[in-house]
Design a protein around this motif. Structure first.
Motif, PDB file in Angstrom:
ATOM      1  N   VAL A 145      33.971  67.748  10.563  1.00  0.00           N
ATOM      2  CA  VAL A 145      34.541  68.104   9.266  1.00  0.00           C
ATOM      3  C   VAL A 145      35.993  68.501   9.501  1.00  0.00           C
ATOM      4  O   VAL A 145      36.276  69.492  10.177  1.00  0.00           O
ATOM      5  CB  VAL A 145      33.782  69.284   8.621  1.00  0.00           C
ATOM      6  CG1 VAL A 145      34.415  69.638   7.275  1.00  0.00           C
ATOM      7  CG2 VAL A 145      32.305  68.947   8.438  1.00  0.00           C
ATOM      8  N   CYS A 146      36.914  67.686   8.988  1.00  0.00           N
ATOM      9  CA  CYS A 146      38.331  67.992   9.160  1.00  0.00           C
ATOM     10  C   CYS A 146      39.085  67.564   7.906  1.00  0.00           C
ATOM     11  O   CYS A 146      38.480  67.176   6.909  1.00  0.00           O
ATOM     12  CB  CYS A 146      38.887  67.308  10.409  1.00  0.00           C
ATOM     13  SG  CYS A 146      38.886  65.502  10.341  1.00  0.00           S
ATOM     14  N   HIS A 147      40.398  67.611   7.949  1.00  0.00           N
ATOM     15  CA  HIS A 147      41.188  67.364   6.739  1.00  0.00           C
ATOM     16  C   HIS A 147      41.114  65.919   6.263  1.00  0.00           C
ATOM     17  O   HIS A 147      41.312  65.645   5.088  1.00  0.00           O
ATOM     18  CB  HIS A 147      42.658  67.766   6.978  1.00  0.00           C
ATOM     19  CG  HIS A 147      43.408  66.807   7.857  1.00  0.00           C
ATOM     20  ND1 HIS A 147      43.299  66.843   9.228  1.00  0.00           N
ATOM     21  CD2 HIS A 147      44.252  65.787   7.554  1.00  0.00           C
ATOM     22  CE1 HIS A 147      44.071  65.890   9.738  1.00  0.00           C
ATOM     23  NE2 HIS A 147      44.649  65.245   8.761  1.00  0.00           N
ATOM     24  N   SER A 148      40.824  64.971   7.174  1.00  0.00           N
ATOM     25  CA  SER A 148      40.862  63.560   6.782  1.00  0.00           C
ATOM     26  C   SER A 148      39.493  62.917   6.592  1.00  0.00           C
ATOM     27  O   SER A 148      39.385  61.878   5.950  1.00  0.00           O
ATOM     28  CB  SER A 148      41.658  62.743   7.812  1.00  0.00           C
ATOM     29  OG  SER A 148      41.070  62.847   9.098  1.00  0.00           O
ATOM     30  N   TYR A 149      38.450  63.518   7.139  1.00  0.00           N
ATOM     31  CA  TYR A 149      37.110  62.972   6.901  1.00  0.00           C
ATOM     32  C   TYR A 149      36.040  64.037   7.098  1.00  0.00           C
ATOM     33  O   TYR A 149      36.258  65.049   7.751  1.00  0.00           O
ATOM     34  CB  TYR A 149      36.819  61.748   7.782  1.00  0.00           C
ATOM     35  CG  TYR A 149      36.876  61.973   9.270  1.00  0.00           C
ATOM     36  CD1 TYR A 149      38.096  61.892   9.947  1.00  0.00           C
ATOM     37  CD2 TYR A 149      35.731  62.253  10.011  1.00  0.00           C
ATOM     38  CE1 TYR A 149      38.162  62.101  11.313  1.00  0.00           C
ATOM     39  CE2 TYR A 149      35.793  62.459  11.384  1.00  0.00           C
ATOM     40  CZ  TYR A 149      37.022  62.379  12.025  1.00  0.00           C
ATOM     41  OH  TYR A 149      37.077  62.582  13.380  1.00  0.00           O
ATOM     42  N   ASP A 150      34.890  63.761   6.472  1.00  0.00           N
ATOM     43  CA  ASP A 150      33.780  64.712   6.479  1.00  0.00           C
ATOM     44  C   ASP A 150      32.489  63.926   6.693  1.00  0.00           C
ATOM     45  O   ASP A 150      32.012  63.237   5.790  1.00  0.00           O
ATOM     46  CB  ASP A 150      33.739  65.458   5.148  1.00  0.00           C
ATOM     47  CG  ASP A 150      32.736  66.599   5.149  1.00  0.00           C
ATOM     48  OD1 ASP A 150      31.807  66.564   5.978  1.00  0.00           O
ATOM     49  OD2 ASP A 150      32.868  67.513   4.314  1.00  0.00           O
ATOM     50  N   GLU A 151      31.947  64.004   7.918  1.00  0.00           N
ATOM     51  CA  GLU A 151      30.765  63.215   8.254  1.00  0.00           C
ATOM     52  C   GLU A 151      29.506  63.676   7.525  1.00  0.00           C
ATOM     53  O   GLU A 151      28.493  62.986   7.560  1.00  0.00           O
ATOM     54  CB  GLU A 151      30.537  63.225   9.762  1.00  0.00           C
ATOM     55  CG  GLU A 151      31.539  62.378  10.516  1.00  0.00           C
ATOM     56  CD  GLU A 151      31.196  62.229  11.996  1.00  0.00           C
ATOM     57  OE1 GLU A 151      31.412  61.124  12.529  1.00  0.00           O
ATOM     58  OE2 GLU A 151      30.737  63.211  12.600  1.00  0.00           O
TER      59      GLU A 151
END
Length: 331
Positions: free
Chosen positions: A97-103
């Motif tokens: 989970v980060c600023h560019s994608y969320d698994e």
């Protein structure tokens, strides 16, 4: 059906459960239909992953209760995705989970994490309905409830008068069981592999970082909006730059177009002009399949992004073949 949750069939005649069914069946039937419509493209993939890892496919209904099959659902408590992972639990089960994608919004990644969590809970508590309950209210809550009740019997734990568990959790387990009853009576028949269901199956492929999704959509000859809807883990319309490659989800009927038109990130590019599908049978190995189609084993490993030559029974492989072999098989 109930036995797949380790629930005795006699619970069907439990007065409290009957009362719940009479009160909520109409509303949950409507919820069921809306959820099914929303998740029709991802259901075969979820079911396949569950069964492959030894979890009953009826746990699909746990995901239905959690999110209504909305891959980017967000709860008031900030849980996200099909399986409603909180950030800390997501981290525990290797979901990025980060600023560019969320698994947590990725069907395959989130489902795999949920399976690992459910299997861990089953190992801890020994019964599947306890795994589902713990998924909702936490392991400590279930352990305390069992200790107070002096039993792990479902009817006792979710008794509305005794209140060993929170009201939300008591309702949660009843919802799962009722939705499972609705689903099975409506003959979803996930095990019946029709052509339509095969077309709706999804597969993950590796793409290079920085690749615009619209470029991949163009190569696959599909609408960009459609591709975006399958990859809601991406917060921007471009493949994240944080790592060299990234897995995206595409319809399985587009996999041939992908491998023919997209340059594989792996240096060992496969240059065969045709692709065929092969379902792994009992006893088959990468070497035996390679011999069957007169290809190199490494080509199969590369085309399917396998980490090694270990194969899973009934899994689908893409085999790069020359035109002669392709024409022979097609006849």
């Amino acid at each position: 059906m109930f036995h797949e949750f380790d629930v005795d069939e006699s619970y069907l005649y439990n007065e409290a459960f009957i009362s719940f069914v009479l009160k909520h069946e109409k509303k949950l039937r409507s919820f069921y239909r809306r959820s099914l419509l929303r998740g029709k493209e991802i259901l075969p993939t979820i079911q396949g992953l569950l069964v492959e890892d030894g979890v009953s496919d009826l746990f699909i209904y746990l995901s239905m209760v959690e999110s209504g099959f909305s891959t980017d659902a967000i709860s008031p408590k900030k849980a996200v995705g099909l399986w409603q992972f909180m950030p800390t639990t997501a981290k525990d089960y290797n979901l990025t989970v980060c600023h560019s994608y969320d698994e947590r919004c990725d069907t395959v990644s989130a489902t795999s994490a949920a399976i690992n969590y459910l299997n861990k809970l089953h190992k801890q508590f020994g019964k599947w309905y306890l795994s589902a309950i713990a998924y909702n209210c936490g392991e400590g809550c279930v352990s305390r409830a069992i200790k107070r009740a002096g039993t792990d019997e479902l009817s006792v734990l979710i008794d509305g008068n005794l209140k060993y568990l929170p009201r939300e959790t008591r309702q949660y387990m009843k919802k799962i069981l009722l939705l499972a009853m609705i689903g099975e009576n409506d003959t979803l028949d996930f095990d019946n592999e029709t052509d339509e269901k095969l077309e709706n199956r999804l597969i993950q492929v590796d793409v290079l970082s920085g690749t615009p999704l619209k470029e991949i959509a163009r190569l696959l000859k599909m609408k960009e909006e459609k591709l975006l809807s399958l990859n809601k883990s991406l917060k921007e319309e471009i493949i994240p730059q944080e790592r060299p490659t990234y897995k995206i989800t595409i319809p399985i009927d587009k996999v041939y177009a992908f491998y023919l038109r997209y340059p594989l990130p792996d240096k060992k590019r496969v240059f065969k002009s045709h692709m065929i599908s092969h379902t792994v049978a009992l006893g088959e190995t990468v070497e035996s399949i390679a011999k069957l189609y007169d290809v190199d084993a490494e080509e199969i490993i590369t085309s399917n992004h396998l980490k090694n030559d270990f194969l899973v029974l009934d899994s689908l492989l893409v085999i790069p073949v020359n035109k002669k072999i392709f024409d022979k098989i097609s006849k």
